[in-house]
Scaffold this motif. Structure first.
Motif, PDB file in Angstrom:
ATOM      1  N   ASP A  34       0.916  -1.086   0.071  1.00  0.00           N
ATOM      2  CA  ASP A  34       0.063   0.015  -0.110  1.00  0.00           C
ATOM      3  C   ASP A  34       0.947   1.372  -0.002  1.00  0.00           C
ATOM      4  O   ASP A  34       0.733   2.388  -0.631  1.00  0.00           O
ATOM      5  N   HIS A  35       2.061   1.102   0.882  1.00  0.00           N
ATOM      6  CA  HIS A  35       2.773   2.512   0.826  1.00  0.00           C
ATOM      7  C   HIS A  35       3.462   2.626  -0.367  1.00  0.00           C
ATOM      8  O   HIS A  35       3.646   3.662  -0.818  1.00  0.00           O
ATOM      9  N   VAL A  36       4.059   1.637  -1.099  1.00  0.00           N
ATOM     10  CA  VAL A  36       4.870   1.671  -2.170  1.00  0.00           C
ATOM     11  C   VAL A  36       3.791   2.161  -3.342  1.00  0.00           C
ATOM     12  O   VAL A  36       4.161   3.184  -4.253  1.00  0.00           O
ATOM     13  N   TRP A  37       2.547   1.694  -3.538  1.00  0.00           N
ATOM     14  CA  TRP A  37       1.464   1.844  -4.470  1.00  0.00           C
ATOM     15  C   TRP A  37       1.328   3.646  -4.219  1.00  0.00           C
ATOM     16  O   TRP A  37       1.284   4.157  -5.296  1.00  0.00           O
ATOM     17  N   ALA A  38       1.135   3.989  -3.092  1.00  0.00           N
ATOM     18  CA  ALA A  38       0.714   5.380  -2.979  1.00  0.00           C
ATOM     19  C   ALA A  38       1.629   6.304  -3.398  1.00  0.00           C
ATOM     20  O   ALA A  38       1.401   7.315  -3.992  1.00  0.00           O
ATOM     21  N   ALA A  39       2.897   6.053  -2.933  1.00  0.00           N
ATOM     22  CA  ALA A  39       4.163   6.639  -3.177  1.00  0.00           C
ATOM     23  C   ALA A  39       4.338   6.927  -4.707  1.00  0.00           C
ATOM     24  O   ALA A  39       4.933   7.621  -5.228  1.00  0.00           O
ATOM     25  N   GLU A  40       3.731   6.018  -5.622  1.00  0.00           N
ATOM     26  CA  GLU A  40       3.933   5.804  -7.068  1.00  0.00           C
ATOM     27  C   GLU A  40       2.753   6.644  -7.629  1.00  0.00           C
ATOM     28  O   GLU A  40       2.782   6.905  -8.608  1.00  0.00           O
ATOM     29  N   GLY A  41       1.866   7.052  -6.683  1.00  0.00           N
ATOM     30  CA  GLY A  41       0.928   7.994  -7.134  1.00  0.00           C
ATOM     31  C   GLY A  41      -0.296   7.393  -7.746  1.00  0.00           C
ATOM     32  O   GLY A  41      -1.143   7.759  -8.381  1.00  0.00           O
ATOM     33  N   LEU A  42      -0.522   5.972  -7.182  1.00  0.00           N
ATOM     34  CA  LEU A  42      -1.434   5.131  -7.691  1.00  0.00           C
ATOM     35  C   LEU A  42      -2.459   4.708  -6.492  1.00  0.00           C
ATOM     36  O   LEU A  42      -2.418   4.877  -5.514  1.00  0.00           O
ATOM     37  N   ARG A  43      -3.731   4.336  -6.993  1.00  0.00           N
ATOM     38  CA  ARG A  43      -4.596   3.880  -5.991  1.00  0.00           C
ATOM     39  C   ARG A  43      -4.932   2.333  -6.499  1.00  0.00           C
ATOM     40  O   ARG A  43      -4.810   1.685  -7.354  1.00  0.00           O
ATOM     41  N   TRP A  44      -5.628   1.834  -5.484  1.00  0.00           N
ATOM     42  CA  TRP A  44      -6.215   0.217  -5.532  1.00  0.00           C
ATOM     43  C   TRP A  44      -4.986  -0.477  -5.808  1.00  0.00           C
ATOM     44  O   TRP A  44      -4.823  -1.173  -6.889  1.00  0.00           O
TER      45      TRP A  44
END
Length: 141
Positions: A34-44
């Motif tokens: 979740d953290h890495v995904w959000a750091a990449e500017g992504l959701r879900w």
């Protein structure tokens, strides 16, 4: 196994694994994803699912799910997250080509604090092509 994958796995064993000996228990994997995904500017982000490790495959990663055993080296989890970031969601298995390696190197630099120049030099020495400008597929659409 394709030649690209064999070369990337050999490079990881030789370069990445000795530099990052941290391990992640299954219970903490979703929070990291979740953290890495959000750091990449992504959701879900993809969901973590249990998987029994085999001799051939420790874990797998796709846009929808990352399957992992009870514990993984953190660099392996980042490898699988890179597959999820590169997944075109068209049913084809993820490859280990230049875009995947570029995404993976970015994750290693940002989240495992490995040196980008050292990684680039070691990839060149191993004959592995990578795209330093690779972006997650979901941002490229």
């Amino acid at each position: 196994m394709k030649a690209d994958a064999r070369r990337v796995y050999a490079w990881e064993d030789r370069v990445v694994a000795p530099l990052d000996r941290s391990r992640v228990p299954f219970a903490q994997m979703q929070a990291i994803i979740d953290h890495v995904w959000a750091a990449e500017g992504l959701r879900w982000p993809p969901r973590i699912r249990p998987r029994k490790a085999t001799r051939a495959t420790i874990a797998t990663g796709s846009r929808l799910a990352i399957e992992a055993p009870a514990e993984l080296p953190s660099w392996v989890l980042l490898h699988e997250i890179a597959h999820a970031l590169a997944d075109r969601d068209d049913g084809t298995p993820g490859d280990h080509g230049p875009d995947f390696v570029g995404l993976y190197v970015g994750l290693l630099v940002r989240h495992a604090r490995l040196d980008r120049d050292m990684l680039a030099a070691s990839l060149a020495a191993a004959g592995i092509s990578w795209n330093p400008r690779a972006r997650p597929v979901l941002l490229s659409a």
